[in-house]
Design a protein around this motif. Structure first.
Motif, PDB file in Angstrom:
ATOM      1  N   ARG A 211       9.320 -31.792  50.056  1.00 16.98           N
ATOM      2  CA  ARG A 211       9.845 -30.566  50.690  1.00 16.98           C
ATOM      3  C   ARG A 211      11.226 -30.226  50.149  1.00 16.98           C
ATOM      4  O   ARG A 211      12.179 -29.981  50.904  1.00 16.98           O
ATOM      5  CB  ARG A 211       9.873 -30.701  52.213  1.00 16.98           C
ATOM      6  CG  ARG A 211       8.484 -30.634  52.779  1.00 16.98           C
ATOM      7  CD  ARG A 211       8.454 -30.113  54.197  1.00 16.98           C
ATOM      8  NE  ARG A 211       7.111 -30.299  54.735  1.00 16.98           N
ATOM      9  CZ  ARG A 211       6.807 -30.261  55.998  1.00 16.98           C
ATOM     10  NH1 ARG A 211       7.739 -30.037  56.896  1.00 16.98           N
ATOM     11  NH2 ARG A 211       5.571 -30.442  56.413  1.00 16.98           N
ATOM     12  N   ASP A 212      11.305 -30.214  48.829  1.00 15.11           N
ATOM     13  CA  ASP A 212      12.553 -29.896  48.133  1.00 15.11           C
ATOM     14  C   ASP A 212      12.472 -28.411  47.746  1.00 15.11           C
ATOM     15  O   ASP A 212      11.899 -28.052  46.711  1.00 15.11           O
ATOM     16  CB  ASP A 212      12.679 -30.807  46.903  1.00 15.11           C
ATOM     17  CG  ASP A 212      13.964 -30.564  46.122  1.00 15.11           C
ATOM     18  OD1 ASP A 212      14.581 -29.491  46.277  1.00 15.11           O
ATOM     19  OD2 ASP A 212      14.340 -31.459  45.353  1.00 15.11           O
ATOM     20  N   PHE A 213      13.054 -27.559  48.602  1.00 14.36           N
ATOM     21  CA  PHE A 213      12.880 -26.117  48.395  1.00 14.36           C
ATOM     22  C   PHE A 213      13.563 -25.614  47.127  1.00 14.36           C
ATOM     23  O   PHE A 213      13.041 -24.744  46.423  1.00 14.36           O
ATOM     24  CB  PHE A 213      13.393 -25.321  49.609  1.00 14.36           C
ATOM     25  CG  PHE A 213      13.073 -23.863  49.491  1.00 14.36           C
ATOM     26  CD1 PHE A 213      11.771 -23.411  49.695  1.00 14.36           C
ATOM     27  CD2 PHE A 213      14.040 -22.946  49.110  1.00 14.36           C
ATOM     28  CE1 PHE A 213      11.439 -22.075  49.533  1.00 14.36           C
ATOM     29  CE2 PHE A 213      13.721 -21.600  48.946  1.00 14.36           C
ATOM     30  CZ  PHE A 213      12.419 -21.161  49.159  1.00 14.36           C
ATOM     31  N   GLU A 214      14.730 -26.182  46.830  1.00 12.86           N
ATOM     32  CA  GLU A 214      15.459 -25.747  45.636  1.00 12.86           C
ATOM     33  C   GLU A 214      14.639 -26.043  44.372  1.00 12.86           C
ATOM     34  O   GLU A 214      14.526 -25.202  43.481  1.00 12.86           O
ATOM     35  CB  GLU A 214      16.801 -26.467  45.593  1.00 12.86           C
ATOM     36  CG  GLU A 214      17.771 -25.851  44.630  1.00 12.86           C
ATOM     37  CD  GLU A 214      19.138 -26.534  44.672  1.00 12.86           C
ATOM     38  OE1 GLU A 214      19.486 -27.126  45.723  1.00 12.86           O
ATOM     39  OE2 GLU A 214      19.836 -26.497  43.651  1.00 12.86           O
ATOM     40  N   LEU A 215      14.067 -27.234  44.315  1.00 13.18           N
ATOM     41  CA  LEU A 215      13.252 -27.598  43.146  1.00 13.18           C
ATOM     42  C   LEU A 215      12.024 -26.687  43.049  1.00 13.18           C
ATOM     43  O   LEU A 215      11.660 -26.221  41.962  1.00 13.18           O
ATOM     44  CB  LEU A 215      12.826 -29.071  43.233  1.00 13.18           C
ATOM     45  CG  LEU A 215      11.972 -29.588  42.061  1.00 13.18           C
ATOM     46  CD1 LEU A 215      12.745 -29.505  40.738  1.00 13.18           C
ATOM     47  CD2 LEU A 215      11.519 -31.037  42.309  1.00 13.18           C
ATOM     48  N   LEU A 216      11.416 -26.399  44.198  1.00  8.00           N
ATOM     49  CA  LEU A 216      10.244 -25.517  44.186  1.00  8.00           C
ATOM     50  C   LEU A 216      10.619 -24.120  43.693  1.00  8.00           C
ATOM     51  O   LEU A 216       9.963 -23.553  42.825  1.00  8.00           O
ATOM     52  CB  LEU A 216       9.627 -25.439  45.588  1.00  8.00           C
ATOM     53  CG  LEU A 216       8.360 -24.555  45.673  1.00  8.00           C
ATOM     54  CD1 LEU A 216       7.318 -25.184  46.583  1.00  8.00           C
ATOM     55  CD2 LEU A 216       8.674 -23.150  46.154  1.00  8.00           C
ATOM     56  N   GLY A 217      11.698 -23.577  44.259  1.00 10.49           N
ATOM     57  CA  GLY A 217      12.104 -22.214  43.913  1.00 10.49           C
ATOM     58  C   GLY A 217      12.505 -22.093  42.451  1.00 10.49           C
ATOM     59  O   GLY A 217      12.053 -21.181  41.741  1.00 10.49           O
ATOM     60  N   GLN A 218      13.332 -23.022  41.994  1.00 13.72           N
ATOM     61  CA  GLN A 218      13.781 -22.988  40.590  1.00 13.72           C
ATOM     62  C   GLN A 218      12.601 -23.078  39.645  1.00 13.72           C
ATOM     63  O   GLN A 218      12.517 -22.360  38.654  1.00 13.72           O
ATOM     64  CB  GLN A 218      14.709 -24.177  40.302  1.00 13.72           C
ATOM     65  CG  GLN A 218      16.124 -23.979  40.803  1.00 13.72           C
ATOM     66  CD  GLN A 218      17.047 -25.140  40.435  1.00 13.72           C
ATOM     67  OE1 GLN A 218      16.677 -26.019  39.669  1.00 13.72           O
ATOM     68  NE2 GLN A 218      18.244 -25.132  40.995  1.00 13.72           N
ATOM     69  N   THR A 219      11.693 -23.983  39.958  1.00 16.23           N
ATOM     70  CA  THR A 219      10.547 -24.200  39.065  1.00 16.23           C
ATOM     71  C   THR A 219       9.649 -22.969  39.031  1.00 16.23           C
ATOM     72  O   THR A 219       9.228 -22.525  37.959  1.00 16.23           O
ATOM     73  CB  THR A 219       9.743 -25.434  39.532  1.00 16.23           C
ATOM     74  OG1 THR A 219      10.631 -26.540  39.653  1.00 16.23           O
ATOM     75  CG2 THR A 219       8.648 -25.772  38.545  1.00 16.23           C
TER      76      THR A 219
END
Ligand code: 2P0
Length: 319
Positions: free
Chosen positions: A231-239
């Motif tokens: 649930r790492d939102f920053e990693l999801l969004g950036q990717t």
């Protein structure tokens, strides 16, 4: 599949889906086999309702959003050819009624949910009782991204290795993410000039830059799986954002060039970047069209609505 005579009318629903790692490029155009694996999130209640009514006629009678289509219309032909896969040489025709509840203003593609709902309806009408993965394979033959719309939540489309495509289908990820939001930003709801099917073919055939795409997609898929698991939102969004822009880079590097963006698309991207520089966790993804899909979390919804007042938001995992 085994086919038995259809009798009563049936209705099924399938959700639309937004890819966080995009499907772009086919290794087999007949079977819709992708060059790369992709990962999407299904849009809960937004999608297609499809009803099948057996008819005595000798052609399928296709209706879209309450309007009867001419038998020669492109969508009508695509639907009829897809039903051929189930009908084979039997004398079996349907009235097909498809209604999309996707806000037309959002300009979202409806072929994924449409072919997924049609697959489910055919499975019922013909009492085939196919398992989900088999249904996903059949839906893929109608439209590649439809194989992901057979499932809810996060879905991975495993590209598979077989020539017959029997290992290329959607697989539902077990993780849920309450509070995960998608916002639809309408730039232009009109028909796009180049559909995905010919757009991806042109990219594969003419863009040298496309050579790097399968590698980008493979790396991004791994990052997204990790982001979802943690649930790492920053990693999801950036990717997701980098994946979408990389896909668009291959489109722009095609010949003739494929640029799906409008000036307002770029303005919206810049707005997202500006909001992010002010600390708001918002990212975007884009498909083969000018509209943006924003990725954010429920806690930021009210703030985001101040900047995008017409934002249509969906929570794929409910409240
Ligand atoms: C996706 N798109 O992953 C990508 C991103 C558009 C851009 O899947 O030829 O309508 O029917 O297999 O599924 C749209 O492509 O193409 C699509 P076909 P499809 O969502």
């Amino acid at each position: 599949p085994k086919v038995v005579k259809a009798s009563a009318s049936v209705e099924q629903f399938a959700p639309s889906n937004i890819a966080l790692c995009k499907y772009w490029g086919k290794r087999d155009r007949e079977l819709n086999l992708p060059i790369n694996a992709s990962l999407s999130v299904s849009l809960d209640y937004l999608g297609s309702h499809t009803r099948l009514i057996p008819t005595e006629g000798q052609v399928d009678d296709v209706w879209l959003n309450g309007q009867q289509l001419q038998p020669g219309a492109r969508f009508s032909q695509k639907v009829s050819e897809f039903i051929d896969l189930f009908r084979r040489d039997q004398n079996l025709y349907f009235k097909v009624e498809t209604r999309n509840n996707i806000p037309t203003a959002a300009g979202l593609a409806s072929s994924a949910s449409g072919f997924a709902a049609l697959t489910l309806a055919l499975n019922d009408a013909l009492a085939l009782d196919l398992p989900p993965e088999h249904l996903s394979i059949m839906a893929r033959m109608g439209s590649g991204s439809a194989c992901r719309s057979l499932f809810t939540g996060f879905v991975e489309w495993r590209m598979g290795q077989r020539k017959d495509g029997l290992d290329s289908h959607g697989v539902q990820l077990e993780q849920q993410w309450p509070g995960f939001c998608i916002g639809l930003v309408e730039i232009d709801a009109g028909e796009k000039a180049t559909d995905s099917r010919s757009g991806m073919q042109r990219t594969v055939e003419t863009a040298h830059l496309y050579q790097s795409w399968p590698l980008q997609a493979a790396v991004d898929l791994g990052k997204l799986q990790q982001a979802i698991a943690e649930r790492d939102f920053e990693l999801l969004g950036q990717t997701a954002e980098q994946n979408a822009l990389s896909m668009h880079a291959t489109m722009i590097a095609s010949w003739p060039p494929l640029l799906y963006w409008q000036p307002e698309s770029v303005a919206a991207m810049q707005k997202v970047w500006q909001l992010r520089s002010q600390g708001l966790q918002v990212y975007f993804t884009m498909d083969a069209g000018p509209n943006l899909k924003l990725l954010f979390q429920r806690a930021d919804r009210a703030t985001l609505l101040q900047h995008f007042p017409n934002l249509e938001t969906v929570e794929p995992f409910g409240c």
